[in-house]
Design a protein around this motif. Structure first.
Motif, short mmCIF file in Angstrom:
data_model
loop_
_atom_site.label_atom_id
_atom_site.label_comp_id
_atom_site.label_asym_id
_atom_site.label_seq_id
_atom_site.Cartn_x
_atom_site.Cartn_y
_atom_site.Cartn_z
N PHE A 384 0.83 -1.21 0.00
CA PHE A 384 0.00 0.00 0.00
C PHE A 384 0.86 1.26 0.00
CE2 PHE A 384 -3.06 -2.98 2.00
CZ PHE A 384 -4.17 -2.75 1.20
N ARG A 385 2.13 1.14 -0.25
CA ARG A 385 2.99 2.32 -0.18
C ARG A 385 2.51 3.42 -1.13
NH1 ARG A 385 8.84 -0.18 -1.11
NH2 ARG A 385 7.57 -1.48 -2.50
N THR A 386 2.42 4.63 -0.57
CA THR A 386 1.96 5.85 -1.29
C THR A 386 0.52 5.72 -1.79
OG1 THR A 386 2.83 5.19 -3.48
CG2 THR A 386 4.33 6.38 -2.01
N ALA A 387 -0.23 4.69 -1.35
CA ALA A 387 -1.64 4.59 -1.71
C ALA A 387 -2.45 5.57 -0.87
CB ALA A 387 -2.15 3.17 -1.49
N THR A 388 -3.63 5.93 -1.36
CA THR A 388 -4.53 6.82 -0.62
C THR A 388 -5.62 5.98 0.04
OG1 THR A 388 -4.15 8.63 -2.17
CG2 THR A 388 -6.12 8.76 -0.80
N LEU A 389 -5.68 6.02 1.37
CA LEU A 389 -6.63 5.21 2.13
C LEU A 389 -7.59 6.06 2.95
CD1 LEU A 389 -4.08 2.49 3.25
CD2 LEU A 389 -6.18 1.99 2.02
N THR A 390 -7.66 7.34 2.68
CA THR A 390 -8.55 8.23 3.43
C THR A 390 -10.00 7.77 3.34
OG1 THR A 390 -7.09 10.13 3.06
CG2 THR A 390 -9.40 10.61 3.62
N GLY A 391 -10.63 7.60 4.50
CA GLY A 391 -12.04 7.23 4.55
C GLY A 391 -12.32 5.77 4.30
N ALA A 392 -11.28 4.92 4.19
CA ALA A 392 -11.50 3.49 3.94
C ALA A 392 -12.00 2.80 5.20
CB ALA A 392 -10.20 2.85 3.46
N TYR A 393 -12.73 1.72 5.01
CA TYR A 393 -13.23 0.91 6.12
C TYR A 393 -12.36 -0.33 6.24
CZ TYR A 393 -17.38 3.86 5.60
OH TYR A 393 -18.23 4.93 5.51
N ILE A 394 -11.75 -0.51 7.43
CA ILE A 394 -10.79 -1.60 7.59
C ILE A 394 -11.23 -2.54 8.70
CG2 ILE A 394 -8.86 -0.32 6.64
CD1 ILE A 394 -7.95 0.27 9.50
N ASP A 395 -12.52 -2.73 8.83
CA ASP A 395 -13.09 -3.59 9.85
C ASP A 395 -12.56 -5.02 9.71
OD1 ASP A 395 -14.62 -4.86 11.73
OD2 ASP A 395 -16.56 -4.42 10.79
N ASN A 396 -11.71 -5.42 10.68
CA ASN A 396 -11.18 -6.79 10.73
C ASN A 396 -10.43 -7.20 9.47
OD1 ASN A 396 -10.83 -9.17 12.25
ND2 ASN A 396 -12.53 -10.17 11.19
N TRP A 397 -9.73 -6.25 8.86
CA TRP A 397 -8.94 -6.63 7.68
C TRP A 397 -7.72 -7.45 8.12
CZ3 TRP A 397 -5.73 -2.11 5.11
CH2 TRP A 397 -4.99 -1.45 6.07
N GLY A 398 -7.25 -8.30 7.24
CA GLY A 398 -6.20 -9.26 7.60
C GLY A 398 -4.81 -8.71 7.42
N ILE A 399 -4.50 -7.60 8.09
CA ILE A 399 -3.17 -7.01 7.98
C ILE A 399 -2.15 -7.88 8.71
CG2 ILE A 399 -3.47 -5.58 10.03
CD1 ILE A 399 -1.93 -3.36 8.59
N THR A 400 -0.94 -7.95 8.21
CA THR A 400 0.15 -8.72 8.82
C THR A 400 1.40 -7.86 8.87
OG1 THR A 400 1.07 -9.62 6.76
CG2 THR A 400 -0.83 -10.79 7.72
N PRO A 401 2.43 -8.32 9.57
CA PRO A 401 3.67 -7.55 9.60
C PRO A 401 4.29 -7.34 8.21
CG PRO A 401 3.65 -9.16 11.38
CD PRO A 401 2.47 -9.45 10.53
N GLN A 402 3.89 -8.18 7.26
CA GLN A 402 4.44 -8.05 5.90
C GLN A 402 3.67 -7.03 5.04
OE1 GLN A 402 4.06 -11.24 7.42
NE2 GLN A 402 6.22 -10.91 7.96
N THR A 403 2.53 -6.56 5.54
CA THR A 403 1.77 -5.56 4.79
C THR A 403 2.55 -4.24 4.80
OG1 THR A 403 -0.27 -6.62 5.52
CG2 THR A 403 -0.46 -4.42 4.58
N GLN A 404 2.73 -3.65 3.63
CA GLN A 404 3.56 -2.45 3.51
C GLN A 404 2.67 -1.21 3.44
OE1 GLN A 404 6.98 -3.12 0.68
NE2 GLN A 404 5.82 -4.99 0.23
N PHE A 414 -11.79 4.43 9.06
CA PHE A 414 -12.91 3.91 9.84
C PHE A 414 -12.62 2.47 10.23
CE2 PHE A 414 -15.05 7.14 7.12
CZ PHE A 414 -15.42 8.02 8.14
N MET A 415 -12.74 2.18 11.52
CA MET A 415 -12.40 0.86 12.02
C MET A 415 -13.51 -0.16 11.83
SD MET A 415 -9.32 1.13 12.99
CE MET A 415 -9.16 -0.44 13.79
N ARG A 416 -14.71 0.27 11.54
CA ARG A 416 -15.81 -0.65 11.32
C ARG A 416 -16.82 -0.03 10.35
NH1 ARG A 416 -20.45 -0.24 13.77
NH2 ARG A 416 -20.66 -2.49 13.96
N VAL A 417 -17.62 -0.92 9.75
CA VAL A 417 -18.67 -0.49 8.85
C VAL A 417 -19.92 -0.22 9.66
CG1 VAL A 417 -20.11 -1.13 6.88
CG2 VAL A 417 -17.71 -1.84 6.95
N PRO A 418 -20.49 0.98 9.58
CA PRO A 418 -21.67 1.30 10.38
C PRO A 418 -22.89 0.48 9.98
CG PRO A 418 -21.25 3.03 8.78
CD PRO A 418 -20.08 2.10 8.72
N THR A 419 -23.72 0.15 10.95
CA THR A 419 -24.98 -0.57 10.72
C THR A 419 -26.10 0.20 11.40
OG1 THR A 419 -24.71 -1.91 12.71
CG2 THR A 419 -23.77 -2.78 10.67
#
Length: 453
Positions: A384-404, A414-419
């Motif tokens: 994701f280097r230099t990617a734009t993530l403003t306003g993204a929803y990352i509820d329980n995404w599978g990020i790891t130490p190798q994610t850049q 946003f940490m969760r998707v609103p319901t």
């Protein structure tokens, strides 16, 4: 030091098994070049031209036209045999002729609506039945011989078997002619486009018509049947061949056969390592990528990718091909899709739904993921280097130490998707008036990455 072949004319050369990592082949002519088993990691093929050498192109076109001509004759002969049986006064002959015509019509309909593969299954069944019928008649006549009429039985056996064989030969000849013309049309179109398709169809039609006219001179009614069958054969073959060219799944057998034939003489990347290679705006017509490692290979605005052999790679999916070529996923739904190992660098993913999508090992550098829904997405080793993530929803995404995430631009997340039950999206920073400082988003998530698995 990376090797430089920029703008080189390399037609027909062999780099089989060579280590060409990082080599520059941009704007080069690589028609007929053999890169099989080569290490091409990070190589630059932007604006390169793949495909056939001129001599291979001419030989294959001539072969396609010759096949078309011979198949036109074959189908006309088959139609004439069926016509002769239909117009015979002998009752048995008429029955065999009607059955033969019915088998042909069913074959044509199955080919039209279900494809050549399904139609060949029906043909195999029909030929088997014809063989069993001939054996059955032979058994009946054998019983007759036992009654003391051996001479009459022998004559009847010979006549009936001859009629059945004639019908079977007529059906098989017509069917083989139909399929071969369709294959020749697809082969010619794969090499030289619609002009070659038109020529192939015209040659088949001309020779089939000549044979039908000759049959009409012997017997006008038989010739009429032959003409009718010839017209159907030509129209059906043209349709099937063209549908195969335009990637109709039902006619994939014809398309795959044509492509595999052509790419034997085209640019060969079979079993090569093309990880992180760049084919931006290259022409890959008649190239062979069978079993090649295509991890994060860049296909941006590549030409003729649908005319290359891609095996079981992600490029076999027409939608994936469209994605990697145009890189426009704006406001689309790819929930649960397998997008692993794709090069989506600088792609437009604004408002894209990627719930549960597999993005492992993908290149998303400079991609715009504003307001993208990454809930439960798998992003192991995703860049994701230099990617734009403003306003993204990352509820329980599978990020790891190798994610850049270094250099990713993100004002808030946003940490969760609103319901309806819980409309709070858990914005970070929690203060809606605040935004992340440059680099703060990457620093905030990297130490905690293991908690999001």
């Amino acid at each position: 030091m990376a090797q430089d072949y920029r703008r080189a004319k390399l037609r027909g050369k062999s780099f089989k098994g060579k280590d060409l990592s990082g080599a520059d082949f941009s704007y080069s002519n690589i028609r007929g070049v053999d890169f099989s088993n080569a290490n091409l990691e990070g190589a630059n093929f932007s604006h390169a031209k793949c495909g056939l050498q001129k001599r291979s192109c001419l030989v294959l076109i001539f072969t396609a036209l010759l096949l078309s001509a011979l198949s036109g004759l074959l189908s006309a002969i088959g139609g004439s045999l069926v016509g002769i049986l239909l117009l015979d006064t002998n009752r048995e002959n008429l029955y065999v002729g009607i059955i033969s015509l019915a088998v042909l019509l069913i074959f044509f309909l199955i080919t039209l609506f279900r494809g050549v593969s399904a139609a060949f299954g029906f043909m195999a069944l029909s030929v088997t039945c014809a063989g069993l019928a001939a054996v059955g008649w032979a058994g009946i006549v054998a019983v007759t011989w036992a009654g003391g009429t051996a001479h009459a039985g022998a004559m009847e056996l010979a006549q009936v078997v001859a009629v059945i064989v004639t019908g079977a030969v007529g059906v098989v000849a017509t069917i083989l002619g139909t399929v071969t013309i369709a294959g020749a049309v697809a082969l010619a179109g794969t090499i030289a486009g619609m002009i070659a398709v038109t020529i192939a169809i015209s040659i088949a039609a001309a020779l089939s018509g000549i044979m039908a006219v000759m049959a009409a001179r012997v017997n006008p009614l038989a010739g009429g049947v032959a003409v009718a069958i010839a017209v159907i054969v030509i129209l059906l073959s043209a349709y099937v061949g063209c549908r195969a060219l335009f990637e109709d799944e039902k006619q994939s057998a014809i398309r795959n056969l044509a492509l595999s034939t052509v790419t034997r003489y085209g640019t060969n990347f079979q079993d090569s390592n093309l990880t992180d290679a760049d084919f931006t705006r290259a022409s890959v017509k008649n190239a062979n990528f069978l079993r090649a490692n295509l991890t994060r290979t860049c296909w941006f605005e590549v030409k003729k990718l649908n005319q290359a052999v891609v095996g079981k790679s992600y490029l076999a999916n027409p939608t994936i091909r469209k994605i990697v070529i145009h890189k426009d996923l704006h406001n689309q739904n790819f929930d649960g899709w397998d997008l692993q190992g794709l090069n989506l660098r600088a792609a437009n993913l604004i408002d894209t739904s990627l719930v549960g999508a597999k993005l492992n090992n993908s290149d998303l550098r400079n991609a715009n993921l504003m307001r993208a829904n990454l809930m439960r997405s798998q992003v192991d080793n995703t860049d994701f280097r230099t990617a734009t993530l403003t306003g993204a929803y990352i509820d329980n995404w599978g990020i790891t130490p190798q994610t850049q995430l270094e250099g990713a631009e993100c004002e808030y997340i946003f940490m969760r998707v609103p319901t309806k039950e819980n409309p709070n999206p858990q914005r970070l920073p929690a203060n809606w008036e605040e935004t992340f400082k440059p680099g703060e988003f990457a620093r905030f998530f990297s130490p905690l990455s293991s908690t999001f698995n």
